[in-house]
Scaffold this motif. Structure first.
Motif, PDB file in Angstrom:
ATOM      1  N   LYS A  81       0.892  -1.324   0.062  1.00 49.10           N
ATOM      2  CA  LYS A  81       0.063   0.005   0.077  1.00 49.10           C
ATOM      3  C   LYS A  81       0.958   1.383  -0.112  1.00 49.10           C
ATOM      4  O   LYS A  81       2.126   1.114   0.335  1.00 49.10           O
ATOM      5  CB  LYS A  81      -1.038   0.077   1.340  1.00 49.10           C
ATOM      6  N   GLN A  82       0.374   2.238  -0.445  1.00 54.26           N
ATOM      7  CA  GLN A  82       0.850   3.699  -0.212  1.00 54.26           C
ATOM      8  C   GLN A  82       1.648   3.912   0.964  1.00 54.26           C
ATOM      9  O   GLN A  82       0.892   3.738   2.056  1.00 54.26           O
ATOM     10  CB  GLN A  82       0.033   4.690  -0.651  1.00 54.26           C
ATOM     11  N   GLY A  83       2.972   4.188   0.851  1.00 47.42           N
ATOM     12  CA  GLY A  83       3.818   4.510   2.164  1.00 47.42           C
ATOM     13  C   GLY A  83       4.497   3.342   2.647  1.00 47.42           C
ATOM     14  O   GLY A  83       5.505   3.449   3.515  1.00 47.42           O
ATOM     15  N   ASP A  84       4.340   2.173   1.982  1.00 48.68           N
ATOM     16  CA  ASP A  84       5.158   0.879   2.518  1.00 48.68           C
ATOM     17  C   ASP A  84       6.721   1.314   2.160  1.00 48.68           C
ATOM     18  O   ASP A  84       6.885   1.709   0.909  1.00 48.68           O
ATOM     19  CB  ASP A  84       4.679  -0.327   2.009  1.00 48.68           C
ATOM     20  N   HIS A  85       7.675   0.912   2.994  1.00 46.92           N
ATOM     21  CA  HIS A  85       9.037   0.989   2.760  1.00 46.92           C
ATOM     22  C   HIS A  85       9.390  -0.361   1.731  1.00 46.92           C
ATOM     23  O   HIS A  85       8.902  -1.417   2.392  1.00 46.92           O
ATOM     24  CB  HIS A  85       9.813   1.195   4.005  1.00 46.92           C
ATOM     25  N   VAL A  86       9.978  -0.067   0.602  1.00 48.43           N
ATOM     26  CA  VAL A  86      10.366  -1.558  -0.141  1.00 48.43           C
ATOM     27  C   VAL A  86      11.808  -1.824  -0.241  1.00 48.43           C
ATOM     28  O   VAL A  86      12.472  -0.516  -0.614  1.00 48.43           O
ATOM     29  CB  VAL A  86       9.303  -1.615  -1.213  1.00 48.43           C
ATOM     30  N   VAL A  87      12.217  -2.804  -0.784  1.00 48.11           N
ATOM     31  CA  VAL A  87      13.518  -3.181  -1.479  1.00 48.11           C
ATOM     32  C   VAL A  87      12.930  -3.808  -2.467  1.00 48.11           C
ATOM     33  O   VAL A  87      12.147  -4.534  -2.379  1.00 48.11           O
ATOM     34  CB  VAL A  87      14.268  -4.260  -0.587  1.00 48.11           C
ATOM     35  N   LEU A  88      13.635  -3.592  -3.694  1.00 50.46           N
ATOM     36  CA  LEU A  88      13.205  -3.812  -4.978  1.00 50.46           C
ATOM     37  C   LEU A  88      13.874  -5.214  -5.212  1.00 50.46           C
ATOM     38  O   LEU A  88      15.365  -5.325  -4.892  1.00 50.46           O
ATOM     39  CB  LEU A  88      13.690  -2.922  -6.115  1.00 50.46           C
ATOM     40  N   SER A  89      13.353  -6.006  -5.989  1.00 52.87           N
ATOM     41  CA  SER A  89      14.027  -7.142  -6.342  1.00 52.87           C
ATOM     42  C   SER A  89      14.115  -7.465  -7.756  1.00 52.87           C
ATOM     43  O   SER A  89      12.892  -7.120  -8.633  1.00 52.87           O
ATOM     44  CB  SER A  89      12.993  -8.476  -5.940  1.00 52.87           C
ATOM     45  N   TRP A  90      15.198  -7.845  -8.453  1.00 52.66           N
ATOM     46  CA  TRP A  90      15.493  -7.775  -9.945  1.00 52.66           C
ATOM     47  C   TRP A  90      14.892  -9.401 -10.411  1.00 52.66           C
ATOM     48  O   TRP A  90      15.127  -9.606 -11.474  1.00 52.66           O
ATOM     49  CB  TRP A  90      16.759  -7.590 -10.381  1.00 52.66           C
ATOM     50  N   THR A  91      14.250 -10.031  -9.376  1.00 51.88           N
ATOM     51  CA  THR A  91      13.810 -11.482  -9.908  1.00 51.88           C
ATOM     52  C   THR A  91      12.113 -11.329  -9.740  1.00 51.88           C
ATOM     53  O   THR A  91      11.594 -12.112  -8.788  1.00 51.88           O
ATOM     54  CB  THR A  91      14.226 -12.688  -9.360  1.00 51.88           C
ATOM     55  N   PRO A  92      11.364 -10.149  -9.906  1.00 51.52           N
ATOM     56  CA  PRO A  92       9.948 -10.538  -9.665  1.00 51.52           C
ATOM     57  C   PRO A  92       9.404 -11.732 -10.097  1.00 51.52           C
ATOM     58  O   PRO A  92       9.705 -12.252 -11.217  1.00 51.52           O
ATOM     59  CB  PRO A  92       9.391  -9.277 -10.527  1.00 51.52           C
ATOM     60  N   SER A  93       8.510 -12.141  -9.395  1.00 54.79           N
ATOM     61  CA  SER A  93       8.062 -13.692  -9.831  1.00 54.79           C
ATOM     62  C   SER A  93       6.631 -13.643  -9.885  1.00 54.79           C
ATOM     63  O   SER A  93       5.802 -12.699  -9.447  1.00 54.79           O
ATOM     64  CB  SER A  93       8.472 -14.628  -8.525  1.00 54.79           C
ATOM     65  N   CYS A  94       5.964 -14.615 -10.639  1.00 55.15           N
ATOM     66  CA  CYS A  94       4.665 -14.766 -10.823  1.00 55.15           C
ATOM     67  C   CYS A  94       4.002 -15.396  -9.721  1.00 55.15           C
ATOM     68  O   CYS A  94       2.764 -15.227  -9.529  1.00 55.15           O
ATOM     69  CB  CYS A  94       4.414 -15.415 -12.176  1.00 55.15           C
ATOM     70  N   ARG A  95       4.582 -15.952  -8.750  1.00 57.73           N
ATOM     71  CA  ARG A  95       4.233 -16.661  -7.563  1.00 57.73           C
ATOM     72  C   ARG A  95       3.138 -17.979  -7.907  1.00 57.73           C
ATOM     73  O   ARG A  95       2.522 -18.438  -7.146  1.00 57.73           O
ATOM     74  CB  ARG A  95       3.347 -15.571  -6.930  1.00 57.73           C
TER      75      ARG A  95
END
Ligand SMILES: [Zn+2]
Ligand SMILES: [Zn+2]
Length: 371
Positions: A81-95
């Motif tokens: 949600k808006q405001g969440d702190h995130v680290v970006l992953s260069w392997t986004p997965s489809c899950r």
């Protein structure tokens, strides 16, 4: 509606990056999130592109080691949600694919199809230059700019009390190095671990081995300065393989047995062969270094079967970013791993070329851009 911002754009190998105005749609498409970056590490993989060692489409915003804050989320996004702190992953997965459901999300179908080609999940780019070119984003992230639009699974929420400069490094070097020791090699307390190369990935492999409780951690590098850093991150023994005979020193330090685990964190054929050659019977060599296109190595397969040696690759530390990013941040906040000493230079985007110059000359560990 679009947002306009500065980004460091790659146009051709061996040319400096140009800081240009680019635009992004300000409303995320379904399943995507708009992230305002607060920090981005400058990684050796970016240099591979700049040096022409990896062929990539251009123009492209480099950078793939970022942390920031979710600005807005597209339709159907449920984990952020808006405001969440995130680290970006260069392997986004489809899950959902075979690899995701079997617990190996870095091998996800979507990674090989899209983010490895610097595209979003629909096979398209998101950024446009002022001249109306489509601009690729490195690994689908492009963190050398203040904003990025990424699939939901490329942004992993982490605790909000962790500093962005350190959290950003979890997005590449830390996960790659610590993960190579813990997830790929599965280091045990009885193991002697050798790490070849004490750059960003190597130092993290060393602290990963320390976190796993390795009996002994041998660091090898050509630079005494980097070896001293290796000691800070947990190396118990140092080999300067420019000055000392590497193979002899490994034998000497291990009573003639060799090491149970050897982690190669450079990406050169001779160091991969040296890691493999340093193994004790039954040992495992892990290739965690990023190798230039077209490189080949030579090993003796008779010795491999006779001595039950393993040679395995490690991509993104065989991690599960959803679980491992928050875990690594917790380890940092609880002083179990050291991210502070990794950050040796904090810069603005306009100084990006100086960061690459320092990297080429082997100065410092990580430059981090802050926005
Ligand atoms: Zn990287
Ligand atoms: Zn998948």
């Amino acid at each position: 509606m679009t947002i306009e911002f500065d980004a460091a754009v790659f146009r051709a190998p061996d040319e400096p990056l140009t800081v240009e105005r680019v635009t992004l749609p300000s409303t995320p498409p379904p399943g995507e999130v708009l992230v305002r970056l607060k920090a981005s590490g400058v990684c050796h993989s970016d240099l591979h592109v700049l040096a022409g060692e990896w062929e990539v489409p251009a123009p492209m915003i480099l950078g793939h080691e970022g942390a920031g804050i979710v600005e807005s989320v597209g339709e159907g996004v449920t984990t952020l949600k808006q405001g969440d702190h995130v680290v970006l992953s260069w392997t986004p997965s489809c899950r959902r694919c075979h690899y995701c459901v079997s617990g190996r999300p870095v091998l996800c179908d979507m990674v090989s199809r899209h983010s490895a080609n610097h595209l979003s999940f629909d096979g398209r780019t998101r950024v446009t230059s002022v001249g109306d070119d489509d601009v690729y984003s490195f690994a689908g992230l492009g963190t050398f700019g203040e904003f990025t639009l990424v699939p939901e699974s490329a942004a992993i929420a982490v605790r909000s009390d962790a500093p962005f400069e350190q959290a950003a490094l979890v997005g590449c070097a830390v996960t790659t190095g610590v993960g190579a020791a813990i997830n790929t090699a599965m280091v045990r307390p009885s193991d002697t671990v050798l790490v070849l190369g004490c750059g960003g990935v190597g130092l993290n492999a060393i602290q990963g081995a320390r976190l796993a409780g390795a009996r002994r951690i041998i660091a090898a590098d050509l630079s005494d300065e980097k070896l001293e850093q290796a000691r800070v991150f947990g190396a118990t023994d140092l080999i300067n393989n420019g000055r000392e005979n590497f193979a002899d020193r490994v034998q000497e330090l291990t009573d003639g047995r060799g090491v149970e685990i050897a982690i190669e964190a450079i990406g050169l054929p001779r160091t991969i062969e040296a890691a493999y050659g340093a193994l004790a019977r039954g040992g495992t060599a892990v290739v965690a270094g990023q190798v230039a296109d077209g490189v080949r190595i030579s090993i003796d397969p008779f010795v491999m079967s006779d001595q039950e040696l393993s040679l395995i690759g490690s991509n993104y530390g065989s991690s599960k970013p959803d679980a491992d990013f928050p875990l690594l941040i917790d380890h940092y906040m609880n002083h179990r791993i050291d991210l502070d000493n990794l950050v040796t230079n904090v810069i603005g985007l306009k100084d990006i070329d100086k960061a690459f110059e320092q990297m080429r000359r082997g100065i410092g560990i990580r430059s981090v851009i802050t926005y």
